[in-house]
Design a protein around this motif. Structure first.
Motif, PDB file in Angstrom:
ATOM      1  N   THR A  34       0.839  -1.203   0.000  1.00 45.16           N
ATOM      2  CA  THR A  34       0.000   0.000   0.000  1.00 45.16           C
ATOM      3  C   THR A  34       0.870   1.247   0.000  1.00 45.16           C
ATOM      4  N   ASP A  86       2.287   2.082  -3.331  1.00 48.10           N
ATOM      5  CA  ASP A  86       1.346   2.761  -4.226  1.00 48.10           C
ATOM      6  C   ASP A  86       1.500   4.275  -4.152  1.00 48.10           C
ATOM      7  N   GLU A 137      -9.321   6.284   0.615  1.00 46.65           N
ATOM      8  CA  GLU A 137      -8.545   5.875  -0.568  1.00 46.65           C
ATOM      9  C   GLU A 137      -7.479   4.857  -0.168  1.00 46.65           C
ATOM     10  N   LYS A 173      -7.031   0.641  -1.178  1.00 42.53           N
ATOM     11  CA  LYS A 173      -5.796   0.039  -1.691  1.00 42.53           C
ATOM     12  C   LYS A 173      -5.344  -1.092  -0.766  1.00 42.53           C
ATOM     13  N   HIS A 215      -4.793  -5.251  -1.503  1.00 40.31           N
ATOM     14  CA  HIS A 215      -3.578  -6.040  -1.278  1.00 40.31           C
ATOM     15  C   HIS A 215      -3.840  -7.208  -0.332  1.00 40.31           C
TER      16      HIS A 215
END
Length: 238
Positions: free
Chosen positions: A133, A136, A219, A223, A227
């Motif tokens: 994460t 990202d 947000e 994510k 994962h």
């Protein structure tokens, strides 16, 4: 194996209320497993056990794990009351940590018989989901040998390793509870009142601190869920 997971976002919830809710789910799954053993002995079909993933934020609270040292809380009872901070001694592993607004607190209540029966692998998968994460957002994170959790500047020789996610779990009959506290936009000043995780020579950080800006927490949650889904091969229950 039942890899369906029921996801619930509990929002902002007091620690004790979330702990009681976790315990209710946890006890129910353990009881179902015990009933399944009786069914097996009687030649009856067993029932699939459920798995849950809870996300939430807590009002300011310090929690001390069963192996933690009370002196790692640096505030008196009077100071805690004055600052309106809760404090609980709890039944997870690990030492003392902080939960508060701006964190993603995750409580996977998994029957690991549905996935794999390896607590170390389970913890590494939770760490890996956080690491992915952060990647990202172009934040490089990893592990430090012997220290559970996720760290920035984790490589050997780095001068300022900083913990961005703390972890502490309990497991019985391969059913897990408690989990992780991921600092997204958390106020790091609250960590000054404790010896975080009993580690006095390393700092604490957040995504906001590393990026120089706040990040939309929902947000990040999406994510992170993605994962976790990939690593544990989860199917979300609807």
């Amino acid at each position: 194996m039942n890899k369906e997971v029921i996801f619930k976002d509990l929002g902002n919830i007091r620690y004790k209320e979330a702990w009681d809710y976790q315990t209710e789910i946890f006890d129910g799954i353990v009881q179902e497993k015990m009933e399944n053993r009786k069914r097996e002995k009687n030649g009856e079909a067993t029932l699939p056990t459920k798995n849950y993933l809870l996300f939430c934020e807590h009002p300011h609270v310090y929690t001390l794990g069963k192996s933690g040292k009370p002196e790692h809380l640096l505030l008196s009872d009077e100071q805690l009351q004055g600052e309106e901070i809760d404090f609980f001694k709890i039944n997870r592993g690990g030492d003392i940590t902080y939960h508060g607004p701006g964190q993603i607190v995750g409580y996977p209540i998994f029957d690991l018989d549905n996935f794999f029966t390896d607590i170390h692998k389970y913890l590494r998968y939770l760490e890996e989901a956080i690491i992915l994460t952060l990647a990202d957002y172009d934040i490089s994170a990893g592990r430090i040998d012997g220290l559970t959790g996720v760290w920035i500047d984790f490589e050997e020789g780095k001068q300022n390793p900083r913990k961005i996610c703390a972890m502490g779990v309990k497991a019985s009959r391969w059913v897990t509870m408690h989990g992780f506290a991921f600092n997204v936009n958390a106020d790091l000043n609250y960590f000054n009142n404790i010896v975080p995780c009993g580690i006095s020579d390393k700092a604490v950080t957040s995504m906001a601190q590393e990026l120089g800006r706040e990040v939309p927490i929902h947000e990040v949650e999406e994510k992170l869920k993605g994962h976790l889904q990939h690593l544990f091969e989860i199917t979300w229950s609807v």
